[in-house]
Design an enzyme around this catalytic site. Structure first.
Site, short mmCIF file in Angstrom:
data_model
loop_
_atom_site.label_atom_id
_atom_site.label_comp_id
_atom_site.label_asym_id
_atom_site.label_seq_id
_atom_site.Cartn_x
_atom_site.Cartn_y
_atom_site.Cartn_z
N ASP A 12 0.93 -1.16 0.05
CA ASP A 12 -0.02 -0.05 -0.14
C ASP A 12 0.97 1.36 -0.06
OD1 ASP A 12 -2.51 1.11 0.15
OD2 ASP A 12 -2.40 1.43 2.27
N ASP A 33 2.63 5.11 -5.43
CA ASP A 33 1.70 6.11 -4.95
C ASP A 33 2.78 7.35 -5.29
OD1 ASP A 33 0.83 8.39 -3.82
OD2 ASP A 33 0.35 7.62 -2.02
N GLU A 63 -1.75 6.14 -8.15
CA GLU A 63 -2.68 7.23 -7.41
C GLU A 63 -2.63 8.44 -8.34
OE1 GLU A 63 -2.77 7.58 -3.30
OE2 GLU A 63 -2.93 9.80 -3.29
N HIS A 105 -7.52 10.07 4.57
CA HIS A 105 -6.94 9.12 5.49
C HIS A 105 -7.44 9.67 6.79
CE1 HIS A 105 -4.11 7.90 2.30
NE2 HIS A 105 -5.17 6.95 2.21
N GLY A 106 -7.62 8.72 7.65
CA GLY A 106 -7.62 8.99 9.20
C GLY A 106 -9.35 9.49 9.49
N HIS A 134 -9.73 5.02 -1.00
CA HIS A 134 -8.91 5.33 0.22
C HIS A 134 -9.70 5.80 1.40
CE1 HIS A 134 -4.93 3.65 -0.98
NE2 HIS A 134 -5.46 3.39 -2.17
N SER A 137 -12.37 4.66 6.49
CA SER A 137 -13.00 4.64 7.92
C SER A 137 -13.84 5.84 7.87
CB SER A 137 -11.77 4.70 8.70
OG SER A 137 -10.83 3.59 8.55
N ASN A 156 -10.16 0.85 1.09
CA ASN A 156 -9.12 0.71 1.96
C ASN A 156 -9.57 1.35 3.31
OD1 ASN A 156 -7.71 0.10 -0.32
ND2 ASN A 156 -5.99 1.14 0.29
N ASN A 158 -8.22 1.43 7.58
CA ASN A 158 -7.24 1.14 8.44
C ASN A 158 -7.61 1.54 9.70
OD1 ASN A 158 -5.13 0.64 9.73
ND2 ASN A 158 -3.89 2.28 9.13
P1 13P Z 1 -8.04 5.02 6.82
O1 13P Z 1 -7.22 4.78 7.78
O2 13P Z 1 -8.57 6.56 6.77
O3 13P Z 1 -9.13 3.98 6.55
O4 13P Z 1 -7.50 4.95 5.58
C1 13P Z 1 -6.75 3.76 4.97
C2 13P Z 1 -6.17 3.66 3.44
O5 13P Z 1 -6.51 4.46 2.96
C3 13P Z 1 -4.88 2.80 3.60
O6 13P Z 1 -4.33 2.98 2.24
#
Ligand code: 13P
Length: 220
Positions: A12, A33, A63, A105-106, A134, A137, A156, A158
């Site tokens: 990733d 990326d 990307e 992300h996050g 991506h 979450s 994705n 995380n």
């Molecule tokens: P999140 O941690 O916001 O879910 O994003 C994960 C991600 O896109 C990994 O490439």
């Protein structure tokens, strides 16, 4: 381990060197990326990675347009992918394309505007490849389902798994369970968190419009 579904090892958000190392190491799939590079360099390096990877039957994700938020120390601004750039990256022969559509992300800030479906539609019309979302979450279920219906084929996630792990582990310790019997054994201490990740993944798989498959080993 009696695993009954196909499993891939995917890199990733790799930079050029990491993507090359992963290809040499025998990964099944790599993400190069290059969003923080000048576009022409991202394009040229994506092409190189595609050539190296495809020669070994390895799939490539690229990307285009920065995906906001912070991941592994890389901070993106969260822009919308440029459709013309997406077309050019797609023309390198990548197998799937991560494109910024307002996702970050996050954790999403309270004033997040949501996914930009107009840009997602333009991207889906412009490229043949499946799109990758991506920063999965915290995107509400309806938005995830709509994005999938419009061409997103990989999500994705995380942070959501990490939060679920932390919450369950905190509850275990705050309940004093690590101090009862052998509750300090990492196999016990880490189990609620591990189960919480598993439950989170199961729940979100339920949004994907997929059905669980059971493959017999010969089909793998
Ligand atoms: P999140 O941690 O916001 O879910 O994003 C994960 C991600 O896109 C990994 O490439």
């Amino acid at each position: 381990m009696d695993i009954t579904v196909p499993v891939v090892i995917h890199l990733d958000h790799g930079n050029f060197e990491a993507a090359k190392e992963a290809i040499a190491a025998g990964y099944n799939s790599v993400m190069f990326d290059g969003h923080d590079l000048p576009f022409e360099e991202n394009l040229a390096k994506t092409k190189e990675i595609v050539a190296l990877a495809h020669a070994k039957g390895i799939s490539v994700e690229a990307e285009v347009g920065s995906i906001g938020g912070e991941e592994d120390g890389i901070i993106g601004e969260g822009e919308l992918a440029n459709v013309d750039e997406a077309k050019q990256i797609a023309a390198t022969g990548v197998d799937f394309l991560a494109a910024g559509i307002g996702n970050i992300h996050g954790q999403y800030p309270a004033n997040w505007k949501g996914l930009n479906f107009e840009r997602l539609q333009e991207l889906a019309d412009a490229v043949e490849q499946p799109l990758v979302l991506h920063g999965g979450s915290g995107i509400p279920q309806e938005q995830v389902e709509k994005a999938i219906s419009m061409g997103v084929a990989k999500l994705n996630i995380n942070t959501e798994c990490q939060l679920a792990f932390a919450k369950a582990t905190r509850e275990y310790i705050e309940a004093g369970k690590d101090q009862q019997g052998k509750g300090f054994d990492p196999r016990k201490l880490l189990k609620p968190g591990t189960d919480a990740i598993s439950d989170t993944v199961k729940e979100i798989i339920g949004w994907m419009g997929t059905k669980p498959v059971k493959l017999v080993p010969e089909e793998l």
